[in-house]
Design an enzyme around this catalytic site. Structure first.
Site, PDB file in Angstrom:
ATOM      1  N   ASP A  68       0.831  -1.208   0.000  1.00 20.32           N
ATOM      2  CA  ASP A  68       0.000   0.000   0.000  1.00 20.32           C
ATOM      3  C   ASP A  68       0.865   1.257   0.000  1.00 20.32           C
ATOM      4  O   ASP A  68       2.079   1.215   0.233  1.00 20.32           O
ATOM      5  CB  ASP A  68      -0.949   0.015   1.189  1.00 20.32           C
ATOM      6  CG  ASP A  68      -0.243   0.001   2.540  1.00 20.32           C
ATOM      7  OD1 ASP A  68       0.783  -0.691   2.671  1.00 20.32           O
ATOM      8  OD2 ASP A  68      -0.717   0.689   3.472  1.00 20.32           O
ATOM      9  N   GLU A 105       0.302  -1.242   5.788  1.00 22.87           N
ATOM     10  CA  GLU A 105       1.395  -0.744   6.627  1.00 22.87           C
ATOM     11  C   GLU A 105       1.240   0.726   6.940  1.00 22.87           C
ATOM     12  O   GLU A 105       1.551   1.181   8.050  1.00 22.87           O
ATOM     13  CB  GLU A 105       2.736  -1.005   5.932  1.00 22.87           C
ATOM     14  CG  GLU A 105       3.967  -0.748   6.783  1.00 22.87           C
ATOM     15  CD  GLU A 105       4.484   0.680   6.698  1.00 22.87           C
ATOM     16  OE1 GLU A 105       5.407   1.034   7.455  1.00 22.87           O
ATOM     17  OE2 GLU A 105       3.947   1.455   5.863  1.00 22.87           O
TER      18      GLU A 105
END
Length: 579
Positions: free
Chosen positions: A180, A255
């Site tokens: 991400d 994350e």
């Protein structure tokens, strides 16, 4: 280091600045103005005159170091160059250079943004963008999604690859990266040289971007390390390589908002499968890489990571018409509290148990242009407190290495211009020093805030979950994300330090200095503590290449190729290595 500290000849600025989870670095300009005006127009109640605040917090620190601490602060022995087996240098492989640039470009074009308000359910449609990335990865790297590797989807969008080693008695190595990215602020779109999801491959665009670069959100954080790992493992599979010890590849998908859906779920699978303390070491992204310091090429391994807490401050008091105001409205009370917090930050510290003083010791001992004053002061523990203050003063990055930090990021209160605010709330993000603790941080906050509250005759409930005890009340509590203690500090005496350092010298040059440092933001390694205490946060690229979480994120092609080469060589060098 800033020009105001010439005695150490300008310690290099370890840019870029980056905060996880969308948290900013300081309070808003509006809040700063309110705090300044209120704090300076109310001398009777300002923090300067509040009993106990200045006296307690402006005293000299009680921690004093002795000569015995010199041993702990020493630079660790330098690992020898390690270069096992046949080599592959992507920098000279023209066909791969073309392929690697196109791959990273395509990965950038697939938007995998994480927002702070994402649902906890990973199957929610908010995460559907990760299906597209996964489909592309599987089509682009088919050799990783079939034998000899085993691929698993964990909690819908997480990836866990297992490449079984020939010796099951050896602990696996864990290679990490996340899929991400942070969002792009719409107001900054016109500041981007190229559209942020374009993945443009361009050469010599700006004076500070010589050569070929891949432009766009995620090019550096963290799709460089993601694809660098995939590229390296794909090459090894194509060569018919069989690892001696199992290689695990873990890719979380959230994350940037804490890793609770991705890395935490993957960690649980590995713990159930292998047990606690079952991984030899883990390598993840980091702010540190290769830099030039005092005439030396330096590789800095992030071997510690700061803790984090988010504190909610609430001020509650009677409302009423603004034509009959009290001496301080709720916003005024909050401003006094926040003024006191910012006026009394945590002290910077060169703690011999922490990683940064070891980093400085390596520079002092081994860098050819290290100033004599740095060498002299490091040998005298009585100088360390002043050194810490000098290094941190005026340099927020250096201060982040040396102290617990606090940032007032959110504030709200009041609903109408002629109504006194009955409820005011502020949120403070603290990143906790490598050698401190959550409790120590909370105690510091209470020590500052309590005298302010007492002087105003408000009641106070600090982190004790007690109910409001009067009509004028201040409470402190942690937000829903809870407590994150500083990470276990990786020991430079562990054999993994020698493997990492020797591989770095093979890729970046035999004279590269290998030094510990810390990570002042948080990574997915926070979810791996039960699996290993040997945690490295390191991006195998030149630090000037880093340009993350901001306008014009980009990654030089050379840096991406070096990342690929490092992972390739690290796996090769693990042959015969024993942890």
């Amino acid at each position: 280091m800033a020009e105001k500290h010439p005695s150490y000849h300008n310690l290099p600025d370890r840019t870029p600045i980056r905060q996880r989870g969308g948290l900013g670095l300081s309070s808003t300009v509006l809040l700063a103005a309110v705090v300044f005006l209120l704090g300076n127009s109310l001398p009777k109640i300002s923090w300067i005159s509040i009993p106990g605040v200045s006296e307690a917090l402006n005293k000299e620190p009680s921690t004093k170091y002795s000569v015995s601490d010199l041993t702990a602060a020493k630079c660790p022995p330098q690992p020898p160059l390690l270069d096992k087996g046949s080599d592959w240098n992507p920098m000279t492989d023209d066909a791969f250079i073309e392929l690697a640039s196109k791959r990273l470009s395509k990965a950038v074009q697939i938007d995998t943004v994480s927002f702070d308000n994402m649902p906890m359910d990973a199957s929610d449609s908010a995460f559907d963008k990760h299906y597209k990335l996964s489909e592309w990865l599987e089509s682009e790297y088919p050799n990783l999604f079939k034998a000899p590797l085993k691929h698993e989807y964990v909690n819908t969008h997480g990836h866990l690859f297992t490449w079984e080693g020939t010796d099951s008695k050896l602990k696996p190595i864990l290679l990490m990266a996340h899929t991400d990215t942070v969002p792009v602020l719409p107001a900054t779109l016109d500041q981007w040289t190229f559209e942020p999801w374009s993945g443009r491959i361009e050469s010599d665009v700006l004076p500070d971007t010589p050569g070929k670069w891949i432009w766009g959100r995620g090019s550096s954080d963290c799709k460089n390390q993601l694809l660098g790992t995939f590229n390296a493992v794909e090459r090894l599979v194509q060569e018919g390589y069989k690892p001696e010890r199992t290689i695990l590849i873990a890719n979380g998908f959230d994350e940037e908002v804490g890793g609770f859906r991705g890395a935490q779920s993957i960690s649980k699978v590995m713990q159930d499968r292998y047990g606690p303390n079952s991984i030899a070491f883990a390598l993840d992204e980091g702010f540190s890489g290769i830099s030039t310091e005092y005439g030396a090429s330096v590789a800095s391994f992030g071997m510690a990571e700061k803790g984090a807490i988010n504190v909610v401050i609430r001020v509650e008091n009677p409302g009423g018409h603004s034509s009959v105001p009290p001496e301080h409205t709720g916003i005024g009370v909050m401003s006094l509290i926040l003024t006191a917090l910012e006026a009394h930050p945590f002290r910077p510290e060169l703690n011999p148990m922490g990683p940064f003083i070891k980093h400085l010791s390596c520079l002092a001992d081994l860098a050819p242009d290290a100033p004599s004053k740095l060498k002299k002061d490091l040998k005298n523990p009585k100088k360390w407190d002043k050194m810490a203050r000098d290094l941190a003063g005026g340099d927020r990055i250096m201060n982040s290495y040396l102290a617990t930090t606090q940032a007032i990021d959110i504030i709200g209160g009041g609903v109408k211009i002629n109504a006194l605010p009955e409820y005011v709330e502020a949120q403070v993000n603290s990143r906790i020093s490598f050698t401190s603790s959550v409790d120590e941080t909370l105690e510091h906050l209470v020590e500052i805030i309590k005298p302010v509250v007492d002087s105003l005759n408000y009641t106070f409930s600090p982190f004790d979950n007690s109910r409001k005890s009067s009509i004028r009340h201040v409470s402190l509590e942690l937000d829903g994300r809870g407590r994150l203690e500083p990470a276990p500090i990786t020991s430079a005496e562990d054999p993994s330090f020698e493997l990492m350092g020797g591989t770095t010298k093979a890729v970046f040059g035999k004279d590269t200095l290998i030094t510990p440092t810390g990570m002042y933001a948080n990574t997915d390694t926070r979810m791996m503590w039960n699996l290993t205490t040997n945690l490295y946060r390191f991006t195998p690229s030149v630090m000037s290449d880093f340009h993350v979480h901001t306008v014009d994120e980009r990654m030089p092609l050379d840096g991406h190729l070096n990342t690929t080469r490092f992972i390739y060589k690290l796996i090769k060098n693990s042959e015969g290595w024993r942890d």
